[in-house]
Write an enzyme that holds these catalytic residues in place. Structure first.
Site, short mmCIF file in Angstrom:
data_model
loop_
_atom_site.label_atom_id
_atom_site.label_comp_id
_atom_site.label_asym_id
_atom_site.label_seq_id
_atom_site.Cartn_x
_atom_site.Cartn_y
_atom_site.Cartn_z
N GLY A 299 0.85 -1.19 0.00
CA GLY A 299 0.00 0.00 0.00
C GLY A 299 0.88 1.23 0.00
N GLN B 178 2.77 10.10 1.80
CA GLN B 178 4.09 9.44 1.89
C GLN B 178 5.02 9.87 0.75
OE1 GLN B 178 2.20 5.35 2.55
NE2 GLN B 178 4.06 5.20 3.77
N CYS C 186 5.65 -0.08 7.74
CA CYS C 186 5.31 1.16 7.03
C CYS C 186 6.54 1.57 6.22
CB CYS C 186 4.94 2.25 8.03
SG CYS C 186 4.46 3.80 7.24
N LEU C 187 6.29 1.93 4.96
CA LEU C 187 7.41 2.32 4.11
C LEU C 187 8.02 3.65 4.59
CD1 LEU C 187 5.89 1.32 0.65
CD2 LEU C 187 7.57 0.04 2.01
N HIS D 129 -4.77 1.14 7.49
CA HIS D 129 -3.44 1.76 7.67
C HIS D 129 -3.27 2.94 6.68
CE1 HIS D 129 1.13 1.21 8.13
NE2 HIS D 129 1.03 1.99 7.07
N GLU D 130 -3.71 2.74 5.43
CA GLU D 130 -3.53 3.79 4.41
C GLU D 130 -4.46 4.98 4.68
OE1 GLU D 130 -0.95 3.55 2.78
OE2 GLU D 130 -0.62 1.41 3.06
N HIS E 43 -3.08 7.20 7.20
CA HIS E 43 -2.08 8.14 6.66
C HIS E 43 -2.75 9.44 6.21
CE1 HIS E 43 1.87 6.26 6.59
NE2 HIS E 43 1.40 5.15 6.05
O1 K1U Z 1 1.64 2.46 4.00
C1 K1U Z 1 2.71 1.90 3.90
O2 K1U Z 1 3.70 2.38 4.41
C2 K1U Z 1 2.84 0.58 3.17
C3 K1U Z 1 2.82 -0.60 4.11
C4 K1U Z 1 1.39 -1.10 4.21
C5 K1U Z 1 1.07 -2.08 5.30
C6 K1U Z 1 1.88 -3.14 5.60
C7 K1U Z 1 1.52 -4.04 6.60
C8 K1U Z 1 0.35 -3.89 7.27
C9 K1U Z 1 -0.44 -2.81 6.97
C10 K1U Z 1 -0.10 -1.93 5.97
C11 K1U Z 1 3.74 -1.65 3.52
O3 K1U Z 1 3.54 -2.11 2.45
S1 K1U Z 1 5.10 -2.15 4.48
C12 K1U Z 1 5.86 -3.44 3.48
C13 K1U Z 1 5.10 -4.72 3.52
O4 K1U Z 1 4.24 -4.91 4.35
C14 K1U Z 1 5.39 -5.79 2.54
C15 K1U Z 1 6.46 -5.71 1.69
C16 K1U Z 1 6.69 -6.72 0.78
C17 K1U Z 1 5.88 -7.80 0.72
C18 K1U Z 1 4.82 -7.90 1.58
C19 K1U Z 1 4.57 -6.90 2.49
ZN ZN Z 2 2.44 3.35 6.20
#
Ligand code: K1U
Ligand code: ZN
Length: 171
Positions: free
Chosen positions: A45, A50, A92-93, A134-135, A138
């Site tokens: 997401g 972001q 979270c990225l 989560h998004e 944000h």
């Molecule tokens: O919003 C963001 O920062 C993105 C975030 C979203 C998220 C992850 C986990 C739970 C809720 C919301 C991410 O994508 S973090 C990276 C991640 O979860 C992932 C990366 C590669 C493969 C699978 C998952």
């Molecule tokens: Zn996030």
């Protein structure tokens, strides 16, 4: 185009984002850039703040195996949330390499405008439900660490400040 992802703490990640009044070609291009940035990261997401744009736009794709299912959501709104909750380990990225368990409604019904301006509605469950909440957080200036206790949150924030100092020195 891959856009740089802001790292916490950053005032742009704490803002309540503006609703999108009209889906312009520029906003469609932004959504395409956000999907490219999300897949490149990689993530499941990404929200417009972001990448430094304080508008109510998120993108998601929670498919791990199989054909991609990219979703673009303008002005997403949770119109129903289940009483059942589920706990997921979130990342979270904008807070790289930090993970914590967060409890949220297990299922949510969300209404939004797609990239053509058509209203869409869908019930999300599992990882999709966690990700869409989560998004949307944000867009309201809220990060998953805001659900944690003050000590844990402060420890993560200090790590991110250090990471940002190190990255600034490296350029
Ligand atoms: O919003 C963001 O920062 C993105 C975030 C979203 C998220 C992850 C986990 C739970 C809720 C919301 C991410 O994508 S973090 C990276 C991640 O979860 C992932 C990366 C590669 C493969 C699978 C998952
Ligand atoms: Zn996030």
């Amino acid at each position: 185009m891959i856009r740089p992802i802001l790292i916490h703490p950053d005032p742009r990640l704490k803002k309540v984002c503006e609703p999108v009044a009209e889906i312009t070609p520029e906003l469609r291009a932004l959504a395409a850039d956000m999907l490219e940035t999300m897949y490149d990261a990689p993530g499941i997401g990404l929200a417009a703040p972001q990448v430094g744009v304080t508008k109510r736009l998120i993108v998601m794709d929670c498919i791990k195996d199989g054909p991609p299912e990219p979703l673009i959501l303008f002005n997403p709104r949770i119109i129903w949330a289940s009483e059942d909750v589920s706990t997921f380990e979130e990342g979270c990225l904008s807070i790289p390499d930090q993970y914590a368990e967060v409890k949220r409604p297990a299922e949510v019904q969300v209404r939004w405008l797609d990239e053509t301006g058509t209203e869409q509605e869908r019930q999300f469950s599992g990882l999709w439900a966690t990700c869409v909440q989560h998004e949307i957080d944000h867009l309201d200036g809220k990060l998953f660490i805001d659900y944690l206790g003050p000590l844990k949150r402060q420890m993560i924030t200090r790590k991110m400040e250090k990471l940002k100092r190190e990255r600034a020195r490296a350029v």
